[in-house]
Scaffold this active site. Structure first.
Site, PDB file in Angstrom:
ATOM      1  N   ASP A   1       0.861  -1.176   0.000  1.00  9.00           N
ATOM      2  CA  ASP A   1       0.000   0.000   0.000  1.00  9.00           C
ATOM      3  C   ASP A   1       0.910   1.244   0.000  1.00  9.00           C
ATOM      4  OD1 ASP A   1      -3.096   0.715   1.830  1.00  9.00           O
ATOM      5  OD2 ASP A   1      -2.113   1.741   0.175  1.00  9.00           O
TER       6      ASP A   1
ATOM      7  N   GLU B   1      -9.808   7.249   5.273  1.00  8.53           N
ATOM      8  CA  GLU B   1      -8.598   6.859   5.992  1.00  8.53           C
ATOM      9  C   GLU B   1      -8.370   7.696   7.250  1.00  8.53           C
ATOM     10  OE1 GLU B   1      -6.327   6.352   1.775  1.00  8.53           O
ATOM     11  OE2 GLU B   1      -5.327   5.477   3.486  1.00  8.53           O
TER      12      GLU B   1
HETATM   13  C1  GLC Z   1      -4.410   4.139   0.188  1.00  7.95           C
HETATM   14  C2  GLC Z   1      -5.310   3.052   0.702  1.00  7.95           C
HETATM   15  C3  GLC Z   1      -5.605   1.964  -0.288  1.00  7.95           C
HETATM   16  C4  GLC Z   1      -5.651   2.541  -1.681  1.00  7.95           C
HETATM   17  C5  GLC Z   1      -4.267   3.051  -2.018  1.00  7.95           C
HETATM   18  C6  GLC Z   1      -4.205   3.705  -3.392  1.00  7.95           C
HETATM   19  O1  GLC Z   1      -3.487   4.510   1.162  1.00  7.95           O
HETATM   20  O2  GLC Z   1      -4.943   2.443   1.937  1.00  7.95           O
HETATM   21  O3  GLC Z   1      -6.842   1.358   0.081  1.00  7.95           O
HETATM   22  O4  GLC Z   1      -6.037   1.543  -2.610  1.00  7.95           O
HETATM   23  O5  GLC Z   1      -3.770   3.971  -1.044  1.00  7.95           O
HETATM   24  O6  GLC Z   1      -4.983   4.856  -3.415  1.00  7.95           O
END
Ligand code: GLC
Length: 755
Positions: free
Chosen positions: A313, A523
């Site tokens: 991630d 988030e």
């Molecule tokens: C973010 C998220 C993830 C997402 C990724 C790309 O931090 O945790 O769910 O797919 O980055 O945007």
């Protein structure tokens, strides 16, 4: 003979026969020629330099190759783009610069990128572009934006989840993008967590069913089809259970709970053929997701038989050094992640991963076989997606973009995703001649029905929302006429406004519709330290209740905010969570009887801040004075009609191990209007070698019934569903007495120890 060998004997036998880890992954695509792809991958790999291989393991965000300031901010910077793809051999890009692009703009962007990759590099390897898609093609202007996953789970309708997958895949591919970072297979067991709405709720079976139905729709049987995409199971695993409820904070999950609650939905996703997995961005038991060899390699590869590739991630490999402090240098962080099982790094802003990994290989700290293994996995997905044949957007798909039938499906999903949890004296549906006062901070906006991951990351730029979609207030005005609607904001999310005028205005209305809840977030920005609904909103509700007029409470929220203080005084309550872009129209249809609600809660709705439990409680949680007393339990939901269950019957009162059980029940619509009902079947065993849920969801079906119509609903319960994770942390089945529960009906059967 002591019981131990006996259990071991049974376990040994049954572990083999029912261990979900060894279930063969369903062939993702009969029409994909895996043999030929493997040979093409092998042949391409043999031509690649170390630098070209490591480039394929590197993913950058689009911001890294765009102008980030001045009049051209947000535009591709060709020099940066060529640097990334030609000089650093970068193989994947992701994301949107800041907000949604039109399909045409996406077409231009992707075409430019693929031109560099397929025309200006030595081996012409196409770029794999990835994008988020929690509720549709979220970064494509005017796309069909569905209810968020928590709402899709509230529908208990796997057909809708599959259709959402089909529509999302088509609309993302119309932008020229073949890979989505969805479904979220995390099981939402922490109601405080800001990403709860991205999950399919607290139950592993519900999450598995909804997530695999989405995958089936999004991938079909060939991810190389022009309107299909590669999905991504995230965030593997245990990210959704932060002990303190704040995003990206430690989770402590014992192995048995990991296997019982959090792994099954990922296993289901692997079996459904998802070709990519994204790592948990946090830590479990003191081990960050990207550094967990046991989970990433031993479990995911060797036991769950995952064959695709793993992507980190956002920035999480570097985080091993800077945030988790488990790596003493950035270089060691790269080594740790790659050797744990991460195949691609979402770096995402620079070439640190690229440079460090090349150094690690040259220094002999990362073996070449590991690089070849990762690159093979990545190239295999690119071939399966058909990118080597055609990496460019398919203009044909634009004709089906946000089609009327897709919008119709989305409205159905929104209507089925709103849950009626209280309807005193059948206050709802209201008459279309009613005069209403509409109030509350979520009444006059679209953003609070969509949440984060909508047009922008945080979903909070209301001005960017489509003008042709109705917020709740507009939808209610359209339904019963503006002259019958008075609007008073009453309060913001957390401060009072014109509450004093509520009492005055209320004199001339028949009912008050209060739209409360949360601002949008995604988030960590969505972290809170108190699940209670802000005081100002509770005060507004109390003021409305004090007028004596019937109050209809509507909650738009990403998680179950605590509203116990205003439940009694509200005559009707709808839990809307985040019903998506058609949520306003769906709400108005429900409020005034043009739609009959059928949602059921996919999470336990807590009554008190310190009583955050789940429906699958153990026996000790409901004995000795402990009371399981939520506001509303998992699976609860009302309808405008009445469904009656009768004649629950089992195929046998006694079955032997390895046998299926058939349960059937008659469902009657004894009311006066048609309706849909999700019939939920729970299973519990009287005694087990470990403490266990009194009941667990093991099947559900949703049916439509006309007034006075009866249907028989049949369920098949498999031996795997009678199993559990036993004392030895392995899947186990224990002979004994089981109870099948459907609604208020229950029947028992005995599972014998014999064959
Ligand atoms: C973010 C998220 C993830 C997402 C990724 C790309 O931090 O945790 O769910 O797919 O980055 O945007």
């Amino acid at each position: 003979m002591t019981t131990k060998p006996y259990i071991r004997l049974i376990t040994a036998f049954l572990v083999f026969s029912i261990n979900p880890f060894v279930l063969p992954a369903k062939s993702r695509a009969e029409s994909i020629d895996h043999r030929s792809i493997n040979s093409k991958v092998g042949s391409l790999l043999s031509k690649m330099t170390l630098e070209e291989k490591v480039g394929q393991m590197t993913q950058l965000t689009i911001q890294a190759v765009s102008d980030t300031s001045g009049p051209d901010a947000g535009k591709l910077d060709l020099r940066k783009l060529k640097d990334a793809i030609v000089r650093y051999h970068v193989g994947s890009l992701l994301n949107v610069y800041d907000s949604s692009l039109s399909v045409g703009a996406w077409d231009t962007l992707i075409t430019t990128i693929q031109n560099v990759a397929t025309k200006e590099t030595r081996l012409k390897i196409p770029i794999l572009y990835g994008i988020d898609a929690t509720h549709g093609a979220i970064y494509a202007k005017d796309a069909t934006l569905f209810p968020q996953p928590l709402n899709m789970a509230s529908t208990f309708n796997t057909d809708l989840a599959k259709k959402e997958g089909e529509i999302t895949a088509l609309e993302v591919r119309a932008c020229g993008i073949p890979w989505i970072f969805f479904p979220v297979m995390d099981v939402g067991r922490q109601p405080l967590w800001s990403r709860l709405y991205e999950t399919y709720g607290e139950d592993p079976y519900l999450a598995s069913q909804m997530g695999t139905s989405f995958i089936e729709g999004a991938q079909g049987n060939n991810i190389g089809a022009p309107d299909k995409v590669a999905t991504c199971l995230k965030h593997y695993v245990g990210y959704s259970f932060p002990l303190d409820g704040e995003d990206r904070t430690p989770a402590w999950i014992p192995r048995r709970m990991m296997k019982q609650i959090f792994l099954p939905s990922f296993q289901a996703g692997v079996n459904a053929g998802a070709p990519t997995v994204m790592c948990n961005s946090s830590e479990v038991n003191g081990i960050p997701g990207d550094a967990n060899y046991y989970l990433l390699t031993h479990v995911l590869r060797n036991r769950m038989k995952f064959r695709g590739f793993v992507v980190s991630d956002w920035g999480d490999i570097e985080n091993l050094y800077t945030r988790f402090k488990v790596a003493s240098s950035q270089e060691d962080a790269v080594r740790m992640a790659v050797m744990s099982g991460v195949d691609m790094s979402m770096v995402p802003m620079d070439y640190s991963f690229y440079n460090l990994l090349i150094k690690l290989v040259k220094d002999g700290k990362v073996p070449m076989w590991r690089i070849n293994q990762a690159v093979t996995r990545i190239l295999r997905v690119k071939f399966e997606l058909g990118l080597f044949k055609d990496a460019y957007p398919d203009a044909e798909l634009r004709k089906q973009f946000a089609s009327p039938s897709s919008n119709k499906t989305n409205l159905e999903a929104a209507e089925e995703s709103i849950t009626l949890v209280k309807n005193e004296a059948n206050l709802l549906p209201l008459s279309k001649n009613a005069k209403v006062l509409v109030s509350g901070p979520t009444a006059d906006r679209l953003s609070t029905m969509n949440g984060g991951w909508t047009i922008t990351w945080q979903g909070n730029v209301e001005s960017l929302y489509p003008k042709d979609k109705m917020n709740p207030l507009q939808a209610i005005e359209a339904k019963i006429g503006k002259r019958n609607v008075t609007y008073l904001p009453g309060c913001t999310y957390d401060s009072l406004l014109d509450v004093d005028t509520i009492a005055h205005v209320a004199k001339n209305v028949d009912a008050i519709i209060l739209c409360l809840g949360e601002r949008t977030y995604a988030e960590t920005p969505g972290n809170i330290n108190d699940l209670t609904l802000p005081t100002a909103q509770l005060k507004l509700a109390e003021t409305a209740i004090a007028t004596g007029k019937p109050v209809v409470l509507v909650m738009f929220e990403g998680r179950p905010r605590i509203i116990d203080k205003i439940v009694r005084g509200s005559r009707a309550i709808l839990i809307g969570f985040l019903p998506g872009m058609d949520g306003g129209e769906a709400l108005a249809n429900i409020l005034f009887g043009d739609a009959n609600p059928s949602g059921r809660l996919p999470v336990t709705y807590p009554r008190y801040v310190n009583a955050l439990y789940h429906y699958d409680y153990t026996n000790q949680e409901v004995t000795g004075g402990d009371v399981y007393d939520p506001q509303w339990t998992f699976g609860y939901g009302l309808s405008y009609t009445k469904f009656e269950y009768s004649d629950l019957r089992l195929s046998s009162q006694e079955i032997s191990k390895g046998e299926n059980l058939i349960a059937s029940v008659n469902v009657t619509n004894s009311g006066k209007i048609p309706g849909q009902d999700a019939i939920l079947l729970y299973l519990g065993e009287e005694y087990r070698q470990v403490t266990h849920p009194v009941k667990q969801l093991e099947a559900f079906q949703k049916i439509v019934l006309q007034p006075r119509q009866t249907k028989e609903v049949r369920f098949v319960i498999t031996p795997e569903q009678m199993s559990f994770i036993g004392l030895n942390n392995r899947r186990t089945i224990q002979p004994g007495t089981f109870k099948v529960t459907v609604g208020s009906l229950s029947r028992k059967f005995v599972l014998t120890g014999s064959n």
